[in-house]
Motif scaffolding. Sequence first.
Motif, PDB file in Angstrom:
ATOM      1  N   SER A  80       0.853  -1.194   0.000  1.00 18.99           N
ATOM      2  CA  SER A  80       0.000   0.000   0.000  1.00 18.99           C
ATOM      3  C   SER A  80       0.884   1.237   0.000  1.00 18.99           C
ATOM      4  O   SER A  80       1.850   1.316   0.782  1.00 18.99           O
ATOM      5  N   GLU A  81       0.568   2.177  -0.881  1.00 19.11           N
ATOM      6  CA  GLU A  81       1.289   3.454  -0.888  1.00 19.11           C
ATOM      7  C   GLU A  81       0.627   4.406   0.096  1.00 19.11           C
ATOM      8  O   GLU A  81      -0.585   4.639   0.041  1.00 19.11           O
ATOM      9  N   LEU A  82       1.428   4.946   1.016  1.00 22.08           N
ATOM     10  CA  LEU A  82       0.894   5.855   2.028  1.00 22.08           C
ATOM     11  C   LEU A  82       0.707   7.245   1.438  1.00 22.08           C
ATOM     12  O   LEU A  82       1.550   7.701   0.655  1.00 22.08           O
ATOM     13  N   PRO A  83      -0.356   7.932   1.803  1.00 20.23           N
ATOM     14  CA  PRO A  83      -0.541   9.302   1.314  1.00 20.23           C
ATOM     15  C   PRO A  83       0.410  10.266   2.006  1.00 20.23           C
ATOM     16  O   PRO A  83       0.653  10.151   3.207  1.00 20.23           O
ATOM     17  N   LYS A  84       0.984  11.184   1.250  1.00 20.55           N
ATOM     18  CA  LYS A  84       1.859  12.199   1.836  1.00 20.55           C
ATOM     19  C   LYS A  84       1.009  13.342   2.368  1.00 20.55           C
ATOM     20  O   LYS A  84       0.048  13.763   1.729  1.00 20.55           O
ATOM     21  N   THR A  85       1.377  13.834   3.552  1.00 25.04           N
ATOM     22  CA  THR A  85       0.637  14.918   4.199  1.00 25.04           C
ATOM     23  C   THR A  85       1.472  16.178   4.164  1.00 25.04           C
ATOM     24  O   THR A  85       2.634  16.171   4.585  1.00 25.04           O
ATOM     25  N   ASN A  86       0.918  17.255   3.659  1.00 28.22           N
ATOM     26  CA  ASN A  86       1.640  18.518   3.578  1.00 28.22           C
ATOM     27  C   ASN A  86       2.068  18.979   4.964  1.00 28.22           C
ATOM     28  O   ASN A  86       1.324  18.867   5.931  1.00 28.22           O
ATOM     29  N   GLY A  87       3.291  19.517   5.019  1.00 29.44           N
ATOM     30  CA  GLY A  87       3.771  20.091   6.271  1.00 29.44           C
ATOM     31  C   GLY A  87       4.439  19.094   7.188  1.00 29.44           C
ATOM     32  O   GLY A  87       5.009  19.469   8.207  1.00 29.44           O
ATOM     33  N   LYS A  88       4.379  17.804   6.858  1.00 36.74           N
ATOM     34  CA  LYS A  88       5.008  16.797   7.707  1.00 36.74           C
ATOM     35  C   LYS A  88       6.306  16.319   7.066  1.00 36.74           C
ATOM     36  O   LYS A  88       6.416  16.203   5.850  1.00 36.74           O
ATOM     37  N   ASP A  89       7.303  16.043   7.913  1.00 37.30           N
ATOM     38  CA  ASP A  89       8.602  15.575   7.445  1.00 37.30           C
ATOM     39  C   ASP A  89       8.508  14.069   7.198  1.00 37.30           C
ATOM     40  O   ASP A  89       8.567  13.273   8.134  1.00 37.30           O
ATOM     41  N   GLN A  90       8.343  13.704   5.953  1.00 33.44           N
ATOM     42  CA  GLN A  90       8.143  12.299   5.620  1.00 33.44           C
ATOM     43  C   GLN A  90       9.320  11.792   4.797  1.00 33.44           C
ATOM     44  O   GLN A  90       9.571  12.269   3.697  1.00 33.44           O
ATOM     45  N   ASN A  91      10.035  10.839   5.360  1.00 36.98           N
ATOM     46  CA  ASN A  91      11.248  10.319   4.747  1.00 36.98           C
ATOM     47  C   ASN A  91      10.897   9.398   3.575  1.00 36.98           C
ATOM     48  O   ASN A  91      10.090   8.475   3.718  1.00 36.98           O
ATOM     49  N   ASP A  92      11.507   9.654   2.417  1.00 36.25           N
ATOM     50  CA  ASP A  92      11.245   8.824   1.236  1.00 36.25           C
ATOM     51  C   ASP A  92      11.646   7.369   1.457  1.00 36.25           C
ATOM     52  O   ASP A  92      11.185   6.481   0.735  1.00 36.25           O
ATOM     53  N   GLU A  93      12.528   7.118   2.430  1.00 39.80           N
ATOM     54  CA  GLU A  93      12.985   5.752   2.687  1.00 39.80           C
ATOM     55  C   GLU A  93      12.186   5.063   3.794  1.00 39.80           C
ATOM     56  O   GLU A  93      12.479   3.918   4.143  1.00 39.80           O
ATOM     57  N   PHE A  94      11.205   5.751   4.351  1.00 41.25           N
ATOM     58  CA  PHE A  94      10.373   5.154   5.397  1.00 41.25           C
ATOM     59  C   PHE A  94       9.581   3.969   4.834  1.00 41.25           C
ATOM     60  O   PHE A  94       9.125   3.988   3.693  1.00 41.25           O
ATOM     61  N   TYR A  95       9.423   2.952   5.676  1.00 39.50           N
ATOM     62  CA  TYR A  95       8.530   1.845   5.326  1.00 39.50           C
ATOM     63  C   TYR A  95       7.986   1.208   6.603  1.00 39.50           C
ATOM     64  O   TYR A  95       8.568   1.347   7.686  1.00 39.50           O
ATOM     65  N   SER A  96       6.861   0.556   6.472  1.00 42.97           N
ATOM     66  CA  SER A  96       6.387  -0.337   7.528  1.00 42.97           C
ATOM     67  C   SER A  96       6.203  -1.713   6.916  1.00 42.97           C
ATOM     68  O   SER A  96       5.875  -1.840   5.721  1.00 42.97           O
ATOM     69  N   LEU A  97       6.457  -2.723   7.716  1.00 42.58           N
ATOM     70  CA  LEU A  97       6.348  -4.099   7.257  1.00 42.58           C
ATOM     71  C   LEU A  97       5.607  -4.883   8.340  1.00 42.58           C
ATOM     72  O   LEU A  97       6.093  -5.007   9.462  1.00 42.58           O
ATOM     73  N   GLU A  98       4.418  -5.351   7.998  1.00 40.53           N
ATOM     74  CA  GLU A  98       3.600  -6.101   8.952  1.00 40.53           C
ATOM     75  C   GLU A  98       3.504  -7.546   8.502  1.00 40.53           C
ATOM     76  O   GLU A  98       3.158  -7.827   7.359  1.00 40.53           O
ATOM     77  N   VAL A  99       3.834  -8.445   9.414  1.00 37.93           N
ATOM     78  CA  VAL A  99       3.762  -9.873   9.147  1.00 37.93           C
ATOM     79  C   VAL A  99       2.691 -10.479  10.050  1.00 37.93           C
ATOM     80  O   VAL A  99       2.745 -10.326  11.268  1.00 37.93           O
ATOM     81  N   SER A 100       1.727 -11.146   9.431  1.00 39.61           N
ATOM     82  CA  SER A 100       0.710 -11.892  10.166  1.00 39.61           C
ATOM     83  C   SER A 100       0.746 -13.328   9.659  1.00 39.61           C
ATOM     84  O   SER A 100       1.453 -13.628   8.678  1.00 39.61           O
TER      85      SER A 100
END
Length: 749
Positions: A80-100
């Motif tokens: 899933s691509e996360l939506p970017k929010t204006n005004g927030k410092d969002q790192n292009d290399e950020f990721y989350s990985l959920e394992v179930s």
Amino acid sequence: MMRLLSIFLLMFFNLFFSQNQLNLIPYPKNINVSSGEFIIPKTLLLDKNLPKEETEYFKKHLNADIKFQNVEKGAQLVYSELPKTNGKDQNDEFYSLEVSPKEIHIKSYTRQGYFRALQTLVQLFEGQESKKIPSLKITDEPKFAWRGMHLDVCRHFFSVEEVKQYIDYLAMYKLNTFHWHLTDDQGWRIEIKKYPKLTQIGSKRKESMIGAYVDNTFDGKPYGPYFYTQAQIKDVVKYAQDRYITVVPEIEMPGHALAALSAYPELACTKGPFESATKWGVFDDVFCPKEETFTFLENVLDEVMQLFPSQYIHIGGDECPKTRWKECAHCQELIKKHNLKDEHGLQSYFIQTIEKYVNSKGRKIIGWDEILEGGLAPNAAVMSWTGVNGGIEAAKSKHFAVMTPGSYCYFDHYQGDPQSEPNAFGGYTPLDKVYSYNPIPTELNAEQAKYILGVQANLWTEYILDFKHVQYMIFPRLMALSEVGWGTSDPKNYKNFENRVIQQFKILDKMKVNYARSIYNVSGKVIPSNNGVAYELSTSQNSNGIRYTTDGNDPTGNSQVYQNAISVSKPMTIKSAYFEDGQLKSAISSQQFSPSKTTGKNITLEQQPSENYSFGGAFTLVDGIIGSQKQLGKTWLGFQGKDVVAVIDLGQKTQFSEIYFNTLENKGSWIHLAKSAQVFVSDDNVNFKMVKEIGKDEIQNSKGKVKLNLGNQNSKYIKIKIENAGIIPAGNPGADSKAWLFVDEIGAN
């Protein structure tokens, strides 16, 4: 009751995985483990909407025996691509990985973040021998924007395929910058269409230096022509871009220019002729700062910038002798015309001229910390290699800096016992030292620290002849660098990192990578003891497996099981190794001791050694170990432009009649014998009396093994002053620069 049981199980899982951390490098910023597990299937179902190129890379580079199938619904790997929010410092290399138990779900703001997540997933798949991944959630992003590795292809050349392998290693461990050192004295490796002689002439040399530098021997074999065509460079740059790695090219100037001058001698201060260097080191002939030189360099940079889209262009700037500029009428007139202070000011003029041109093309320059000489160019970034001071100075003046100090980040140094390692440049930078590095100097406040872009390690290849040796020198130290750059290294918990490294070796084995196994070897540390010194042995394995001898025989025969530090009160050679079930599992380490009346005594230095050559500190001079003349390794202290003034406290009044010390000469590396030496004695550490003085001729005659006859002395304190050669005279490599003084083992008999 069920709620309590759930809480208990969750606590159990978190406790279990906190004690048995997942074999991930670099370790993620946040991991939360929960109950349940994902069983790695024989066929992994992929959501058809996964980003295509990155997913193909994942499939290709996963060594586990897994097949893949694209499906419409019920996929096990989704994105899933996360939506970017204006005004927030969002790192292009950020990721989350959920394992179930049924799904692996990756989320990121960009495809770059998705790619970083896939590297974590590869390690999860390949690092779990049980074929099970615990249910977990990782949220992760790097601390530093610049996480780099450098490769010198000038001293020795590596093919396009080998360079691509190198880039893949960087991608595996989430590094994002490849610094490609393309020009130097020993070879010009990039095709420049406007100047074909650069590769016709400058890409080859008549022979190469072999063995230790002090041997001064050559192989007699022509080397080259070796260079990359522009088509090959475009291919490599695209290959790196596909792995979210920026390639930063380096075109050396104004020094390290002999290969270029061999092709175009009119760019020098003298007429030449010149040839590509066959020796390693620093040479007096450099680019002359005249109009035709700047025209040449601007034309070269035009073609370079067309090939490399990186924001920064590395222009070198290091180790530029001023000898030719001092003797050059044009250079002296230029100094007067622009009201420059001296030749260091001329260096600044040179760099600033180049910077203006590069800036006019929408790019920025970065250079080694010598570009600070005479004043830093207005928009330049600094790569701090001689220590941390260059980075500190840059950051305090609001210039960006990349930290790459030799004492932590030079992977051409030894990483294990020099006696059991391949020949290396010198220095001693083991895995734990790399891991201990903090790229943000303590001298910087929070605002200044923002100017530290990140960290980089460098691989110079004077003594690295092939790609297998490249692999050996970067692994496993690249893993330590990656965790330092990611910002999750914890030197206090080094043992945990070391265990993860050993698990990563299984992945490298599948890839047939020739990594260094120094981590398994027995390492020794000299410590003070009541009888002088003791030798403390350790290994990454169970210390009960260490066996040793003190008579110089190999421990494969009659030997002792190591339990406590070994007392050293007389000359001996300690050999040690690690065994499992009676079988030798490591290289045999050997250390010779030659104790004297100063061994293990308290010693203080008025001036500290260079950070790059300070291993063990002042105690190195009284540890009972005589340094090898051929290997700087870990037994010498190096001082650039400084005298050695040491005071040794013998503990009580002691009789002695001789003082000895060892020093080195290696003029090609700016290392000169001492100019003089003086010995003083005292009973109160305040009032000293000089009892011996010798000059340069006596030190020269001793060939660096200096012995001073003092007559009968009976004192508590010994003070010795060993004078640095000072400024290197004309006619020598590095003329007009500060000489290095290397000293080891100050003994008394």
